[in-house]
Design a protein around this motif. Structure first.
Motif, PDB file in Angstrom:
ATOM      1  N   ARG A 290       0.989  -1.297   0.217  1.00 18.84           N
ATOM      2  CA  ARG A 290       0.083  -0.023  -0.099  1.00 18.84           C
ATOM      3  C   ARG A 290       0.912   1.415   0.039  1.00 18.84           C
ATOM      4  N   ASP A 291       1.990   1.185   0.712  1.00 21.82           N
ATOM      5  CA  ASP A 291       2.734   2.518   0.963  1.00 21.82           C
ATOM      6  C   ASP A 291       4.176   2.667   0.056  1.00 21.82           C
ATOM      7  N   SER A 292       4.145   1.736  -1.022  1.00 22.25           N
ATOM      8  CA  SER A 292       5.334   1.695  -1.754  1.00 22.25           C
ATOM      9  C   SER A 292       5.209   2.570  -3.154  1.00 22.25           C
ATOM     10  N   HIS A 293       6.346   3.494  -3.273  1.00 22.74           N
ATOM     11  CA  HIS A 293       6.358   4.151  -4.568  1.00 22.74           C
ATOM     12  C   HIS A 293       6.188   3.606  -5.908  1.00 22.74           C
ATOM     13  N   PHE A 294       7.000   2.125  -5.943  1.00 19.76           N
ATOM     14  CA  PHE A 294       6.989   1.253  -6.864  1.00 19.76           C
ATOM     15  C   PHE A 294       6.103   0.345  -6.772  1.00 19.76           C
ATOM     16  N   GLY A 295       5.081   0.057  -7.543  1.00 17.12           N
ATOM     17  CA  GLY A 295       4.361  -1.135  -7.291  1.00 17.12           C
ATOM     18  C   GLY A 295       3.104  -0.986  -6.367  1.00 17.12           C
ATOM     19  N   LYS A 296       2.850   0.323  -6.213  1.00 16.79           N
ATOM     20  CA  LYS A 296       1.744   0.212  -4.869  1.00 16.79           C
ATOM     21  C   LYS A 296       0.488  -0.610  -5.142  1.00 16.79           C
ATOM     22  N   LEU A 297       0.089  -1.569  -4.176  1.00 18.19           N
ATOM     23  CA  LEU A 297      -1.087  -2.215  -4.530  1.00 18.19           C
ATOM     24  C   LEU A 297      -2.000  -2.001  -3.044  1.00 18.19           C
ATOM     25  N   ALA A 298      -2.915  -1.476  -3.385  1.00 18.42           N
ATOM     26  CA  ALA A 298      -3.980  -1.053  -2.407  1.00 18.42           C
ATOM     27  C   ALA A 298      -5.450  -1.590  -2.805  1.00 18.42           C
ATOM     28  N   LYS A 299      -5.896  -0.956  -4.027  1.00 16.26           N
ATOM     29  CA  LYS A 299      -7.165  -1.313  -4.519  1.00 16.26           C
ATOM     30  C   LYS A 299      -7.233  -2.751  -4.888  1.00 16.26           C
ATOM     31  N   GLY A 300      -6.267  -3.233  -5.513  1.00 13.51           N
ATOM     32  CA  GLY A 300      -6.266  -4.672  -5.984  1.00 13.51           C
ATOM     33  C   GLY A 300      -6.317  -5.491  -4.642  1.00 13.51           C
TER      34      GLY A 300
END
Length: 324
Positions: A290-300
């Motif tokens: 969720r908090d990554s600048h690269f490869g942010k994954l939250a909605k998924g």
């Protein structure tokens, strides 16, 4: 006689059904692996209600974070950093213009905050003016010698072994496999066949504008300093429709940049499949979402299970991460 017929039936089925144990050896047995095998079995079993003709068995894979490592930065970002520094004297305005300002200051958080769009802008500015053939040679030479900043290994060895097996598994079962990535199309095409067994013509990516002209009496395709297409987020379904021409039946990603690709793929008629690689293994790779600048994954993460997508735990579902 009955036992003989039964044995013959088992042998016949074994000869046509996907051999997951053999083809997916780096996957642990569990819900994720089962979902893959069940899907492939369903769409390749002739006479079954979910059977899909080989011509329509289209599978699309994101690249960064799905097929190879995207931490601590996108590989293509590492590729362009030296070019920015080398060309900076010719562009004094870059000192006050993002994302070039962050590159020159060594501020990787600032560079990351610019996202894929910022990366494509850097590529457009630093790799224009040359021919496509010249750029391909530069990309080929760089990927042959460049090393991952943390492991010291070649970037081409930082690919995910389970995903490489999955690509082969799908191809062996009549799928046409494509890369659909936010990365530059001409950066990826010189090496994807060697690394993933995915040919250059099956790569869809971001691009800059080009033009045809004569150079030194020879015809050439020249790269221009203008963005043509960004193959990320909502751009991915557009790129698939434009360059592949068919809606896939399976899509594989790892970030919210892949959400629309999975959404569009799985909204089609018939049996569909969506898969998200969750980077939750901080020991063998890098744990981030969720908090990554690269490869942010939250909605998924939030929406994927509701939509029936498979969420792969790198920590629990993979026996190994990288090739040995």
């Amino acid at each position: 006689m009955v036992r003989t017929l039964a044995a013959m039936t088992v042998l016949a089925l074994a000869s046509v059904l996907p051999t997951a144990a053999q083809d997916l050896p780096s996957w642990n047995d569990g819900a994720a692996k089962k979902s893959i095998v069940d899907f492939v079995t369903a769409v390749t079993t002739q006479g079954g209600s979910d059977f899909v003709e080989p011509a329509d068995r289209i599978a699309v894979f994101d690249n960064d974070g799905t097929l190879w490592s995207e931490q601590p930065m996108y590989v293509q970002l590492a590729f362009v950093l030296d070019r920015v520094k080398a060309l900076a004297p010719e562009h004094p305005e870059w000192k006050d213009t993002e994302p070039f300002k962050s590159v020159l200051a060594g501020d990787m958080k600032g560079v990351a905050a610019a996202g894929m769009k910022g990366l494509v802008e850097i590529v457009a500015a630093t790799h224009s003016g040359m021919t496509s053939d010249e750029f391909s040679r530069i990309a080929t030479d760089w990927i042959a010698s460049a090393k991952h900043p943390t492991t010291g290994k070649p970037y081409t060895s930082m690919i995910y072994q389970p995903m490489r097996e999955l690509v082969s598994y799908l191809k062996d079962n009549g799928f046409k496999v494509f890369i659909v990535s936010g990365g530059g199309i001409e950066f990826m095409r010189p090496w994807t066949e060697r690394v993933y067994s995915i040919p250059a013509e099956n790569v869809v990516g971001s691009s800059i504008k080009t033009k045809y002209e004569m150079r030194d009496g020879k015809p050439a395709v020249v790269r221009l300093p203008e963005i043509d297409f960004i193959d990320d987020e909502a751009g991915k379904p557009v790129g698939i429709a434009k360059f592949i021409g068919k809606r896939p039946i399976a899509a594989f990603g790892n970030s919210d940049g892949d959400f629309q690709m999975l959404e569009w793929t799985t909204a089609g008629d018939g049996r569909r499949f969506g898969l998200i690689v969750h980077h939750d293994d901080g020991e063998r790779e890098v744990a981030y979402d969720r908090d990554s600048h690269f490869g942010k994954l939250a909605k998924g993460l939030d929406e994927g299970p509701k939509r029936g997508w498979t969420i792969v735990s790198m920590k629990n579902d993979w026996k190994q991460v990288f090739p040995e």
